[in-house]
Design a protein around this motif. Structure first.
Motif, mmCIF file in Angstrom:
data_model
loop_
_atom_site.group_PDB
_atom_site.id
_atom_site.type_symbol
_atom_site.label_atom_id
_atom_site.label_comp_id
_atom_site.label_asym_id
_atom_site.label_seq_id
_atom_site.Cartn_x
_atom_site.Cartn_y
_atom_site.Cartn_z
ATOM 1 N N GLU A 155 0.918 -1.325 0.007
ATOM 2 C CA GLU A 155 -0.148 0.085 -0.050
ATOM 3 C C GLU A 155 0.830 1.195 0.099
ATOM 4 O O GLU A 155 0.424 2.151 -0.593
ATOM 5 C CB GLU A 155 -1.063 -0.028 1.356
ATOM 6 N N VAL A 156 1.994 1.319 0.521
ATOM 7 C CA VAL A 156 2.872 2.537 0.728
ATOM 8 C C VAL A 156 3.997 2.554 -0.286
ATOM 9 O O VAL A 156 4.729 3.228 -0.625
ATOM 10 C CB VAL A 156 3.583 2.451 2.046
ATOM 11 N N GLY A 157 3.834 1.495 -1.125
ATOM 12 C CA GLY A 157 4.729 1.393 -2.203
ATOM 13 C C GLY A 157 6.164 0.995 -1.975
ATOM 14 O O GLY A 157 7.286 1.279 -2.545
ATOM 15 N N ILE A 158 6.464 0.219 -0.986
ATOM 16 C CA ILE A 158 7.843 -0.188 -0.711
ATOM 17 C C ILE A 158 7.987 -1.511 -1.087
ATOM 18 O O ILE A 158 6.855 -2.558 -0.973
ATOM 19 C CB ILE A 158 8.246 -0.149 0.726
ATOM 20 N N PRO A 159 9.184 -2.023 -1.587
ATOM 21 C CA PRO A 159 9.592 -3.636 -1.903
ATOM 22 C C PRO A 159 9.271 -4.514 -0.523
ATOM 23 O O PRO A 159 9.467 -4.014 0.501
ATOM 24 C CB PRO A 159 10.879 -3.601 -2.398
ATOM 25 N N ALA A 160 9.130 -5.645 -1.008
ATOM 26 C CA ALA A 160 8.861 -6.745 0.093
ATOM 27 C C ALA A 160 10.204 -6.807 0.961
ATOM 28 O O ALA A 160 9.766 -7.067 2.260
ATOM 29 C CB ALA A 160 8.692 -8.058 -0.624
ATOM 30 N N TYR A 161 11.233 -6.588 0.778
ATOM 31 C CA TYR A 161 12.408 -6.747 1.503
ATOM 32 C C TYR A 161 12.425 -5.715 2.673
ATOM 33 O O TYR A 161 13.291 -6.077 3.572
ATOM 34 C CB TYR A 161 13.575 -7.082 0.814
ATOM 35 N N GLN A 162 11.886 -4.737 2.407
ATOM 36 C CA GLN A 162 11.681 -3.585 3.140
ATOM 37 C C GLN A 162 10.300 -3.628 4.172
ATOM 38 O O GLN A 162 10.202 -2.599 5.145
ATOM 39 C CB GLN A 162 11.694 -2.240 2.450
ATOM 40 N N SER A 163 9.389 -4.637 4.002
ATOM 41 C CA SER A 163 8.360 -4.793 4.879
ATOM 42 C C SER A 163 8.735 -5.181 6.368
ATOM 43 O O SER A 163 10.037 -5.574 6.376
ATOM 44 C CB SER A 163 7.441 -5.785 4.244
ATOM 45 N N GLN A 164 7.751 -4.967 7.169
ATOM 46 C CA GLN A 164 8.195 -5.141 8.547
ATOM 47 C C GLN A 164 8.518 -6.646 8.743
ATOM 48 O O GLN A 164 7.841 -7.387 8.305
ATOM 49 C CB GLN A 164 6.955 -4.812 9.491
ATOM 50 N N PHE A 165 9.612 -6.928 9.582
ATOM 51 C CA PHE A 165 9.845 -8.337 10.014
ATOM 52 C C PHE A 165 8.921 -8.643 10.944
ATOM 53 O O PHE A 165 9.161 -8.440 12.086
ATOM 54 C CB PHE A 165 11.215 -8.392 10.358
ATOM 55 N N THR A 166 8.488 -9.856 10.869
ATOM 56 C CA THR A 166 7.233 -10.183 11.581
ATOM 57 C C THR A 166 7.700 -11.356 12.629
ATOM 58 O O THR A 166 8.739 -12.082 11.858
ATOM 59 C CB THR A 166 5.825 -10.350 10.902
ATOM 60 N N ALA A 167 6.869 -12.067 13.316
ATOM 61 C CA ALA A 167 7.099 -13.301 13.985
ATOM 62 C C ALA A 167 6.844 -14.509 12.831
ATOM 63 O O ALA A 167 7.556 -15.470 13.167
ATOM 64 C CB ALA A 167 5.985 -13.688 14.932
ATOM 65 N N TYR A 168 6.154 -14.224 11.790
ATOM 66 C CA TYR A 168 5.858 -15.107 10.810
ATOM 67 C C TYR A 168 7.302 -15.517 10.072
ATOM 68 O O TYR A 168 7.605 -16.418 9.812
ATOM 69 C CB TYR A 168 5.059 -14.773 9.602
ATOM 70 N N ASP A 169 7.968 -14.278 10.075
ATOM 71 C CA ASP A 169 9.446 -14.474 9.335
ATOM 72 C C ASP A 169 10.199 -15.159 10.372
ATOM 73 O O ASP A 169 11.106 -15.949 9.699
ATOM 74 C CB ASP A 169 9.904 -13.144 8.724
ATOM 75 N N ALA A 170 10.244 -14.899 11.344
ATOM 76 C CA ALA A 170 11.194 -15.332 12.485
ATOM 77 C C ALA A 170 11.045 -16.820 12.506
ATOM 78 O O ALA A 170 11.938 -17.776 12.573
ATOM 79 C CB ALA A 170 11.242 -14.713 13.637
ATOM 80 N N VAL A 171 9.664 -17.300 12.727
ATOM 81 C CA VAL A 171 9.328 -18.759 12.668
ATOM 82 C C VAL A 171 9.847 -19.493 11.463
ATOM 83 O O VAL A 171 10.141 -20.803 11.552
ATOM 84 C CB VAL A 171 7.750 -18.914 13.131
ATOM 85 N N ASN A 172 9.624 -18.875 10.453
ATOM 86 C CA ASN A 172 10.043 -19.491 9.117
ATOM 87 C C ASN A 172 11.657 -19.661 9.294
ATOM 88 O O ASN A 172 11.985 -20.741 8.499
ATOM 89 C CB ASN A 172 9.822 -18.705 7.830
ATOM 90 N N LEU A 173 12.460 -18.877 9.729
ATOM 91 C CA LEU A 173 13.889 -19.316 9.583
ATOM 92 C C LEU A 173 14.030 -20.425 10.659
ATOM 93 O O LEU A 173 14.894 -21.308 10.327
ATOM 94 C CB LEU A 173 14.433 -17.899 10.616
#
Length: 243
Positions: A74-92
């Motif tokens: 919505e704000v027009g930023i690429p995915a790699y600049q999106s907020q790092f969430t718990a979803y990302d952490a658990v995927n690691l």
């Protein structure tokens, strides 16, 4: 001149035929020892259960990951600049557990296959031992080679018909495809994820989780069946040695 009964024959002799070889099995004179893989089987079950539990957590956190990607779009930023969430952490964490599960499972498959060859040397295995390790990640053949390895281990030690292998592999393939779709939809390294992946992330994670639970139930059954069948074979062999 008297004939020496102890002299070797002087006439033509027939060549000694070579021992019978078995494709991806073992000749009768060179079979591996019968060794139980029960400990590795238990470890493989435990790790598979842990991995499935973490996948359930990934599903529960998928809406948070999708929301972060949607906000980035919505704000027009690429995915790699999106907020790092718990979803990302658990995927690691999930990725690290996958490596551990792969190593232990392949160790169990290798030991179980060697025991299967020792118990039934004449059984023809469809794949050579190296595919117990390579079959899971080599492109294209990973769609059926692991199934053949597990199928032959189970059939070569069972004394009757076996079932559940096809259902296990079908569930695994559904999980495999859905998890790859979830990775493409939710990864922070794919620019398209902010626009296209956010809306489908929760759905594909649900499909992956459901298929993984089904595959886990059937996988536990397969490991237990192999362990039981091979324990029976080892017990018979030990009784014969003691007789």
């Amino acid at each position: 001149m008297t004939h020496d009964p102890y002299a070797p024959p002087t006439g033509p002799t027939s060549p000694v035929p070579p021992p019978v070889q078995y494709t991806y099995g073992a000749p009768l004179y060179d079979v591996p020892p019968l060794r139980s893989a029960a400990g590795l089987g238990t470890a493989a079950i435990v790790l598979a259960c842990v991995l499935t539990a973490v996948q359930v957590v990934v599903l529960l956190l998928a809406p948070e990951g999708a929301a972060a990607l949607r906000t980035a779009g919505e704000v027009g930023i690429p995915a790699y600049q999106s907020q790092f969430t718990a979803y990302d952490a658990v995927n690691l964490l999930y990725g690290a557990l996958q490596v551990a599960c792969y190593v232990v499972t392949c160790l169990w498959l290798s030991r179980s296959r060697a025991t299967a060859v020792a118990a039934n040397p004449k059984f023809i295995h469809g794949r050579s031992p190296v595919w117990s390790w390579l079959g899971w990640w080599v492109p294209i053949v990973s769609l059926w080679f692991p199934y053949q390895v597990v199928r032959d281990i189970l059939r070569s030690t069972s004394r009757g018909p076996v079932s559940g292998i096809g259902g296990w592999w079908a569930a695994w393939l559904v999980y495999f495809i859905a998890s790859r779709m979830a990775t493409r939809a939710g990864t922070r390294l794919t620019p398209e994820a902010t626009l296209q992946g956010a809306d489908q992330l929760v759905t594909v994670e649900f499909v992956a989780t459901f298929a993984m639970v089904v595959a886990l139930v059937l996988w536990i059954r397969i490991i237990r069946d192999v362990t039981r069948f091979q324990a029976e074979r080892i017990a018979v062999a030990e009784r014969r040695l003691m007789a």
